[in-house]
Design a protein around this motif. Structure first.
Motif, PDB file in Angstrom:
ATOM      1  N   LEU A  40      38.139  39.428  39.537  1.00  0.00           N
ATOM      2  CA  LEU A  40      39.017  39.064  38.515  1.00  0.00           C
ATOM      3  C   LEU A  40      38.950  39.961  37.554  1.00  0.00           C
ATOM      4  N   SER A  41      37.778  40.386  37.256  1.00  0.00           N
ATOM      5  CA  SER A  41      37.778  41.522  36.089  1.00  0.00           C
ATOM      6  C   SER A  41      38.394  42.599  36.471  1.00  0.00           C
ATOM      7  N   GLY A  42      38.076  43.379  37.594  1.00  0.00           N
ATOM      8  CA  GLY A  42      38.510  44.480  38.294  1.00  0.00           C
ATOM      9  C   GLY A  42      39.992  44.282  38.203  1.00  0.00           C
ATOM     10  N   ALA A  43      40.577  43.369  38.534  1.00  0.00           N
ATOM     11  CA  ALA A  43      42.074  43.058  38.634  1.00  0.00           C
ATOM     12  C   ALA A  43      42.626  43.092  37.336  1.00  0.00           C
ATOM     13  N   ALA A  44      42.071  42.666  36.168  1.00  0.00           N
ATOM     14  CA  ALA A  44      42.183  42.361  34.984  1.00  0.00           C
ATOM     15  C   ALA A  44      42.384  43.954  34.148  1.00  0.00           C
ATOM     16  N   ARG A  45      41.295  44.769  34.605  1.00  0.00           N
ATOM     17  CA  ARG A  45      41.291  45.918  34.181  1.00  0.00           C
ATOM     18  C   ARG A  45      42.801  46.812  34.817  1.00  0.00           C
ATOM     19  N   LEU A  46      42.800  46.665  35.899  1.00  0.00           N
ATOM     20  CA  LEU A  46      43.963  47.410  36.625  1.00  0.00           C
ATOM     21  C   LEU A  46      45.201  46.999  35.700  1.00  0.00           C
TER      22      LEU A  46
ATOM     23  N   GLY B 206      45.783  45.530  32.911  1.00  0.00           N
ATOM     24  CA  GLY B 206      45.576  45.902  31.479  1.00  0.00           C
ATOM     25  C   GLY B 206      45.851  44.373  30.709  1.00  0.00           C
ATOM     26  N   MET B 207      45.089  43.292  31.372  1.00  0.00           N
ATOM     27  CA  MET B 207      45.135  42.166  30.763  1.00  0.00           C
ATOM     28  C   MET B 207      43.809  41.592  30.632  1.00  0.00           C
ATOM     29  N   SER B 208      43.487  40.549  30.098  1.00  0.00           N
ATOM     30  CA  SER B 208      42.050  39.942  30.103  1.00  0.00           C
ATOM     31  C   SER B 208      42.100  39.089  31.277  1.00  0.00           C
ATOM     32  N   PRO B 209      40.366  38.971  31.704  1.00  0.00           N
ATOM     33  CA  PRO B 209      40.053  38.213  32.758  1.00  0.00           C
ATOM     34  C   PRO B 209      40.683  36.601  32.633  1.00  0.00           C
ATOM     35  N   THR B 210      40.778  36.002  31.423  1.00  0.00           N
ATOM     36  CA  THR B 210      41.264  34.670  31.294  1.00  0.00           C
ATOM     37  C   THR B 210      42.781  34.817  31.641  1.00  0.00           C
ATOM     38  N   MET B 211      43.493  35.812  31.106  1.00  0.00           N
ATOM     39  CA  MET B 211      45.049  35.704  31.638  1.00  0.00           C
ATOM     40  C   MET B 211      45.278  35.898  33.424  1.00  0.00           C
ATOM     41  N   VAL B 212      44.471  36.582  34.110  1.00  0.00           N
ATOM     42  CA  VAL B 212      44.200  36.706  35.558  1.00  0.00           C
ATOM     43  C   VAL B 212      44.195  35.523  35.939  1.00  0.00           C
ATOM     44  N   THR B 213      42.945  34.613  35.605  1.00  0.00           N
ATOM     45  CA  THR B 213      42.625  33.294  35.898  1.00  0.00           C
ATOM     46  C   THR B 213      44.029  32.362  35.742  1.00  0.00           C
ATOM     47  N   LYS B 214      44.226  32.515  34.596  1.00  0.00           N
ATOM     48  CA  LYS B 214      45.579  31.431  34.403  1.00  0.00           C
ATOM     49  C   LYS B 214      46.725  31.944  35.320  1.00  0.00           C
ATOM     50  N   HIS B 215      47.164  32.980  35.519  1.00  0.00           N
ATOM     51  CA  HIS B 215      48.137  33.386  36.347  1.00  0.00           C
ATOM     52  C   HIS B 215      47.883  33.157  37.800  1.00  0.00           C
TER      53      HIS B 215
END
Length: 70
Positions: A20-26, A28-37
């Motif tokens: 999740l954190s790697g995707a968030a970096r790629l 340009g969003m927070s890990p929290t937003m990745v999780t919400k999506h």
């Protein structure tokens, strides 16, 4: 309601990066937003797309099929 196309992009990046954190970096969003999506996409589809533990993140068969079709 979260953007469906962004949810698909998040799914792709999480599957590709394996985290999740790697995707968030790629993305340009927070890990929290990745999780919400991901949660919104899973709720729309009615299935889990990833198996999550504190140490691992693996795509489910349903997640793999959805990603292949999208």
């Amino acid at each position: 309601m979260l953007d469906r196309l962004t949810g698909l992009e998040v799914l792709s990046k999480v599957a590709g990066s394996g985290s999740l954190s790697g995707a968030a970096r790629l993305l340009g969003m927070s890990p929290t937003m990745v999780t919400k999506h991901l949660a919104a996409l899973e709720a729309r589809l009615g299935t889990k797309l990833f198996h999550r533990t504190t140490r691992r993140l693996t795509i489910t068969e349903a997640g793999r099929r959805y990603l292949d079709l999208a």
